[in-house]
Design a protein around this motif. Sequence first.
Motif, short mmCIF file in Angstrom:
data_model
loop_
_atom_site.label_atom_id
_atom_site.label_comp_id
_atom_site.label_asym_id
_atom_site.label_seq_id
_atom_site.Cartn_x
_atom_site.Cartn_y
_atom_site.Cartn_z
N GLN A 239 1.64 6.20 11.32
CA GLN A 239 1.39 6.26 9.87
C GLN A 239 2.01 7.50 9.24
N LEU A 240 1.94 8.64 9.92
CA LEU A 240 2.46 9.87 9.33
C LEU A 240 3.99 9.92 9.36
N GLU A 241 4.60 9.23 10.31
CA GLU A 241 6.06 9.25 10.42
C GLU A 241 6.73 8.17 9.58
N THR A 242 5.93 7.30 8.98
CA THR A 242 6.48 6.18 8.22
C THR A 242 6.26 6.40 6.73
N PRO A 243 7.30 6.32 5.91
CA PRO A 243 7.11 6.42 4.46
C PRO A 243 6.29 5.24 3.96
N ASP A 244 5.54 5.47 2.88
CA ASP A 244 4.62 4.44 2.40
C ASP A 244 5.33 3.12 2.09
N ARG A 245 6.54 3.19 1.59
CA ARG A 245 7.25 1.95 1.22
C ARG A 245 7.54 1.07 2.42
N MET A 246 7.42 1.64 3.66
CA MET A 246 7.72 0.90 4.88
C MET A 246 6.48 0.63 5.73
N ARG A 247 5.32 1.16 5.32
CA ARG A 247 4.15 1.11 6.21
C ARG A 247 3.73 -0.32 6.54
#
Length: 406
Positions: free
Chosen positions: A335-343
């Motif tokens: 979750q922390l390594e993924t930008p919100d637009r890709m979560r």
Amino acid sequence: MQTRSDDMTLLLRHAPLTRFLIARIGSITAQQMLMLAISWHMYELTSRAWDLGLVGLFQFVPGLATTLIAGHCADRLHRGQMVAVCLALQAIAATLLLISTATHSVTRDALLAFSLALGAIRPFQMAGQQALLPMLVPPKLLARSMALSTVVQQISVIAGPALGGILFASGVAAVYMTSAGLFCVSAMMYAFVHYNYTPLPREPVTVDMIFAGLRFIWSNPLLLGAISLDLFAVLFGGATALLPVYARQILHVGPQGLGLLRSAPAVGALCVGLFLSQKTIDRGVGKKLLIAVAIYGVSIVGFGLSRWFVVSLFLLAISGGADTISVVVRQTLIQLETPDRMRGRVAAVNTLFIGASNQLGEFESGVSATVLGVIGSVVAGGSATMIISFAWSRLFKPLARRETLH
């Protein structure tokens, strides 16, 4: 300076998170009860183990087709409302099963059709849930929130079948009715989970957009290492499918003992989850993740060799606790390594890998037990998990060298 106790108090008083966790308890409990009821109902109708296997297969297969689409939807739609719609659809399914049961019109094909529909819906729910949680809490509290979410899941996994078993005394219709009610309550709670949501402009859906999550993971060695570590560790190290054999032929504890064996990993997971909700892993997270997977493998090997019921329960509890450390660290890193637009799309791929490892892991256990024997299968699987932990420490250096979650 803010203390860990202050952080925990802040979490518990955070209304969106509290609403999310309560809704999660209701939805998972309802799902556990519903699937238990469908399986039991199927066996009552046909008395064939083959049909029980088909129920599981019919839930798994549609997920292969809908998971990546579900991830795209989770990145485009309001995630709370998306989960609410999924739960509402499952409430409708439970209600239709209730009506069919009351009118004595349930058939084998109808139960398989419901299993197929539920299997198609669930990836949308799981992608929305996984992508929603990081939007509800600050990044520094995400690890504890993940631990609390894991605790909630384990409580529901334990309570759902137990409650379903109690309700079965009044008939399968009571289980369907209770499941429908829990789904409705959870759907309403998810619908009113608020976070900063900005509708995205409408764009045509393309294959490139659907597979973006898979490409993102493939290009990030940290995420690829974390997700594939879980895939192969569970694929080879799972012993769940062979527990009935251990209960009857090796430990000689019967169906009551089998129930305790199935519950033991959840109990260990619950204990460790409660601990991690109070104290996060602050340093050496990559190394500790790999060690946790190795401990999981060691405990499975020990269980495979054990002839004492109490020792077997203890080792399975350890496996559940080690797996929880892996889950919390891995999910937080993702979750922390993924930008919100890709979560949403990344969560969907993660969900697909988890589902594949669980389902294929049971198949692998059956095949290897045929070749190596039951004990040989479990010991070989646990040993393979330990080897995988060591190999991943060499193959995925960014994961092994990761120092902190943030």
